[in-house]
Scaffold this motif. Structure first.
Motif, PDB file in Angstrom:
ATOM      1  N   VAL A 278       0.844  -1.201   0.000  1.00 47.23           N
ATOM      2  CA  VAL A 278       0.000   0.000   0.000  1.00 47.23           C
ATOM      3  C   VAL A 278       0.877   1.249   0.000  1.00 47.23           C
ATOM      4  N   ASP A 279       1.934   1.233   0.810  1.00 42.20           N
ATOM      5  CA  ASP A 279       2.868   2.365   0.816  1.00 42.20           C
ATOM      6  C   ASP A 279       3.497   2.549  -0.567  1.00 42.20           C
TER       7      ASP A 279
ATOM      8  N   ALA B 113       2.257   1.629  -3.466  1.00 39.73           N
ATOM      9  CA  ALA B 113       1.223   2.133  -4.382  1.00 39.73           C
ATOM     10  C   ALA B 113       0.989   3.620  -4.148  1.00 39.73           C
ATOM     11  N   LEU B 114       0.954   4.011  -2.906  1.00 38.29           N
ATOM     12  CA  LEU B 114       0.777   5.416  -2.528  1.00 38.29           C
ATOM     13  C   LEU B 114       1.911   6.259  -3.117  1.00 38.29           C
TER      14      LEU B 114
ATOM     15  N   ARG C  46      -8.176   6.323  -4.871  1.00 35.98           N
ATOM     16  CA  ARG C  46      -7.378   5.499  -5.789  1.00 35.98           C
ATOM     17  C   ARG C  46      -6.845   4.244  -5.111  1.00 35.98           C
ATOM     18  N   LEU C  47      -6.561   4.360  -3.808  1.00 36.80           N
ATOM     19  CA  LEU C  47      -5.994   3.232  -3.086  1.00 36.80           C
ATOM     20  C   LEU C  47      -7.053   2.354  -2.426  1.00 36.80           C
TER      21      LEU C  47
ATOM     22  N   VAL D 115      -4.651   7.097   4.905  1.00 34.42           N
ATOM     23  CA  VAL D 115      -3.742   7.547   3.844  1.00 34.42           C
ATOM     24  C   VAL D 115      -2.913   8.717   4.347  1.00 34.42           C
TER      25      VAL D 115
END
Length: 152
Positions: free
Chosen positions: A4-5, A7-8, A26-27, A34
């Protein structure tokens, strides 16, 4: 750091002006987690800046070059201080190999580049030798560091 990090960070690398609301959408997360993740990445020093990328040509710089510089190491501190203060040196990296430093410089045209190399770079403290390579075109710019980190 989890996926997730990563992707962020991929999203922020492409658009650092994105709102936390849109980033969360988006995530597939809510805004608060976030925001907390972004703040944690900033605190850890993973995210260091939010910048605007400017086009050198649109600002009047028609030439870019890499200049390999060999110095007398007795003047290394003075050389680095001079490079930090020099407005035409866009980037500077200490190197291994034949040269001690690689400078990425900008100039308006070939005459400006010649003046920059001969009258300025060659006269910086400790410079023994320079070797210039003019950039003819960019083949690749800005690989995503988040994507690179995912591959390791």
């Amino acid at each position: 750091m989890d996926r997730v990090d990563l992707a962020l960070m991929r999203v922020l690398e492409k658009d650092a002006r994105i709102s936390f609301t849109e980033l969360a959408e988006r995530l597939g997360l809510s805004k608060t987690p976030v925001w907390k993740r972004v703040k944690a990445l900033e605190a850890e020093g993973v995210i260091t800046d939010y910048i605007a990328r400017l086009d050198p040509k649109e600002l009047g710089f028609g030439l870019e070059a890499f200049i390999a510089v060999t110095i007398d190491f007795k003047a290394a501190e003075e050389f680095e201080a001079a490079v930090l203060a020099h407005p035409s040196v866009w980037r500077c990296h200490a190197m291994t190999g034949d040269a001690d430093y690689s400078l990425h410089v900008l100039a308006r045209d070939m005459e400006d580049m010649d003046r920059l190399i001969r009258r300025e770079i060659a006269r910086l403290p400790g410079v023994d030798r320079t070797k210039s390579s003019v950039i003819t075109r960019a083949v690749k710019r800005g690989q995503s560091l988040a994507e690179l980190a995912e591959r390791r």
